[in-house]
Every structure is written in structure tokens, then in C-alpha cells.
Design an enzyme around this catalytic site. Structure first.
Site, PDB file in Angstrom:
ATOM      1  CG  HIS A  73      -1.907  -0.865   1.381  1.00  0.00           C
ATOM      2  ND1 HIS A  73      -2.762  -1.497   0.248  1.00  0.00           N
ATOM      3  CD2 HIS A  73      -2.561  -1.695   2.478  1.00  0.00           C
ATOM      4  CE1 HIS A  73      -3.402  -2.372   0.545  1.00  0.00           C
ATOM      5  NE2 HIS A  73      -3.414  -2.416   2.105  1.00  0.00           N
ATOM      6  CG  HIS A 123      -7.237   1.519   1.782  1.00  0.00           C
ATOM      7  ND1 HIS A 123      -5.835   1.661   1.427  1.00  0.00           N
ATOM      8  CD2 HIS A 123      -7.860   0.228   1.726  1.00  0.00           C
ATOM      9  CE1 HIS A 123      -5.618   0.331   1.324  1.00  0.00           C
ATOM     10  NE2 HIS A 123      -6.664  -0.630   1.176  1.00  0.00           N
ATOM     11  CD  GLU A 125      -3.775   2.489  -3.099  1.00  0.00           C
ATOM     12  OE1 GLU A 125      -3.637   1.208  -2.939  1.00  0.00           O
ATOM     13  OE2 GLU A 125      -4.146   2.984  -4.185  1.00  0.00           O
TER      14      GLU A 125
HETATM   15  S1  SF4 Z   1      -2.028  -1.962  -6.905  1.00  0.00           S
HETATM   16 FE1  SF4 Z   1      -2.811  -3.246  -5.288  1.00  0.00          FE
HETATM   17  S2  SF4 Z   1      -4.269  -4.670  -6.171  1.00  0.00           S
HETATM   18 FE2  SF4 Z   1      -2.885  -3.829  -7.864  1.00  0.00          FE
HETATM   19  S3  SF4 Z   1      -1.063  -5.188  -8.098  1.00  0.00           S
HETATM   20 FE3  SF4 Z   1      -0.543  -3.521  -6.630  1.00  0.00          FE
HETATM   21  S4  SF4 Z   1      -1.081  -4.222  -4.631  1.00  0.00           S
HETATM   22 FE4  SF4 Z   1      -1.893  -5.699  -6.035  1.00  0.00          FE
END
Ligand code: SF4
Length: 293
Positions: A73, A123, A125
Site C-alpha cells: 500500500h 485506507h 494507500e
Molecule cells: S495496486 Fe494493489 S491490487 Fe494492484 S497489483 Fe498493486 S498491490 Fe495488487
């Protein structure tokens, strides 16, 4: 019973890459401090704990000079700076797709755009992406949230607006927000920063649900993308069961089904998928019928 596997299934590129990086760091024999759980899967976290992983809530609890791991993330640059001040060795597992969003957010804010982030403000991220914005930013999760946001309510029109998205958002929603933003900004830049991993897994489940009598979705109980896969199957009329591991399989539920689909969330490791498929095969064997695809 016919057992059909979703394709793609399980860990996405970013999570797999992060876990491989983490395992490499753990092989050095030192304790590795992960800032937040490295993966939404308790069995996999347990396996990594046995190798020396210690999950901490934030960088404050990482000791001076320790090894610190950043999950897929990503984190805000301020977190990295605090770790560097502590002399920590940083193992960065930030997914390259998340890195793209962080970079776009930084570029937009440095060029004077108000950064609009489509995503879940709680979140991690999104918290990381926000950290890359040096100017103003708004996080929204819907068109109505955008229209009711302080920036729109206050100024009505925005001279320069830059839209990015959390990687796991839906394309349809990003398009709707972009359309709403066109009428509210003098200048609008939109970056489609959605990663395909989520959509591919959802499509695979929809296809499987259409041709099987039931679907088993393997993934952590706190994994949002696993829950979503289950919902997609049920919404299309296919009964679905969500399990974390083979021990949660319900033999009675499987009884009499001629075809079963198996899918897994983007945080589910291969070993848990293999274990669950073997267990389904055993159950099917006891019921006198098994074939794989
Ligand atoms: S952005 Fe998130 S869902 Fe997409 S590949 Fe990377 S870790 Fe996986």
C-alpha cells in the site's frame, strides 16, 4: 464433482512482490518490523511471524537502527523520513502501481492543481498518496461526496483540478467523478491510476459463477476484495461460501454439487489455495466424484 479454478486466482503482482521482498529480508535472520500488516491474511502473517516478522502499528514503534518493511500500500514520505532519522534499514515493498499514483499526486500538486483523490479516506494507500501532495487535496468516495466537498461548496469552480484514483477503485465510478468534475473545473487533468488486478479477479469470478453450482472464495475474513468476490457470485445467483482456510469448508454445503468454482482474494497465498483445493478434492472423493480443470 468438477472443480474449476478462477484465472487469475489469488495474490496479485504487487502483494506477491512485496511478500517475496519481505521473505528475502527475513532470511537475513534479523527481526523485520512491518508498518501495518503486510497482507490481509492471518495465516500468511502467522507463517511470516515464525520467520521473524513483527507487525507494528506505525513507525514510532520501530526501534533505532532496526529493519523496517513498507507494505504494498505504500506510506507517506514523512514516514520514510522518520524511519531514516532513526537509522532504520528500509525494505520498500510499495507496489509499482501505487507508486504511480503517488508520483502523479506529487506532480499535480507541484504544478498547482488541487488534487482530487477517488478512494477510501481511511485506507492506508490513500493516506500514503495524500502524503505526496504538497498543496491542497480532497479525498472523495462518490460523485455526491465530490459535489458536497468543502472546495466545491466554497468556490463552486476550481481553476486547476487533478483527479487520481486509489488503485482498487472501479472504472465506472472514476468515469462518473471525472464527468462531474468537467463542469466544476476550468482546467481538469485525469489520471486513470486503477490497477487491473482487482477487475481481472472480479471478471474471473463472474465467469465461474455463470458455469458452476457453487463458488468457494478463499481469503482473509478482513479482506475487502475477498468479500467483494463473494458478493459478485451471489449477486449473479451462484451460491458462494467464503473460507479462510480448508478447515472452514462445509462438507454438507458441497454435497450433491456437480461443479464447484474456486476463487481467492488478491492477498491469498498459493499454499492456502492448494490446501483448500486438495481438501475439496478429498470431500468430492468421499462423495464418489472428482475431476479438475
Ligand atoms: S495496486 Fe494493489 S491490487 Fe494492484 S497489483 Fe498493486 S498491490 Fe495488487
Amino acid at each position: 464433482m468438477k472443480i474449476l479454478k478462477a484465472d487469475p486466482i489469488g495474490m496479485c503482482f504487487g502483494v506477491r512482490r512485496a511478500i517475496e521482498t519481505l521473505e528475502k529480508a527475513l532470511s537475513g535472520g534479523k527481526t523485520v518490523y512491518a508498518i501495518g500488516s503486510p497482507i490481509h491474511n492471518p495465516q500468511e502473517v502467522e507463517r511470516l511471524r515464525a520467520k521473524g516478522l513483527l507487525v507494528v502499528e506505525n513507525e514510532e514503534t520501530v526501534p533505532e537502527g532496526a529493519v523496517a518493511f513498507i507494505r504494498a500500500h505504500g506510506v507517506a514520505p514523512a514516514v520514510i523520513e522518520r524511519l531514516e532519522r532513526k537509522g532504520a534499514t528500509i525494505i520498500d515493498g510499495t507496489c509499482p502501481f501505487v507508486r504511480v499514483v503517488q508520483t502523479r499526486a506529487r506532480e499535480l500538486s507541484d504544478a498547482g492543481y488541487h488534487v482530487l483523490i477517488l478512494g477510501d479516506e481511511k485506507h492506508p494507500e490513500v493516506a500514503g498518496i495524500l502524503g505526496y501532495v504538497r498543496g491542497s487535496a480532497t479525498v472523495i468516495s462518490s460523485v455526491s461526496a465530490f459535489l458536497n466537498s468543502t472546495i466545491i461548496q466554497k468556490s463552486g469552480r476550481i481553476p486547476k483540478l487533478g483527479l487520481v484514483s486509489q488503485t482498487t477503485q472501479q472504472h465506472r465510478l472514476l468515469a462518473e467523478v471525472a464527468q462531474a468534475a468537467v463542469g466544476r473545473a476550468d482546467e481538469l487533468r485525469v489520471f486513470n491510476t486503477i490497477c487491473h488486478a482487482t477487475r481481472e479477479r472480479q471478471q474471473a469470478v463472474a465467469e465461474l459463477a455463470a458455469k458452476t453450482e457453487g463458488l468457494i472464495v478463499i481469503g482473509g475474513h478482513d479482506s475487502a476484495n475477498t468479500a467483494k468476490l463473494c458478493r459478485i457470485a451471489r449477486d449473479s445467483g451462484c451460491p458462494a461460501q467464503r473460507i479462510e482456510h480448508a478447515g472452514e469448508l462445509d462438507e454438507t454445503w458441497l454435497n450433491g454439487k456437480k461443479s464447484i468454482g474456486v476463487a481467492a482474494g488478491a492477498s491469498t497465498p498459493d499454499w492456502l489455495i492448494d490446501q483448500s483445493i486438495r481438501a475439496i478434492e478429498e470431500i468430492a472423493g468421499r462423495q464418489g466424484d472428482v475431476s479438475n480443470e
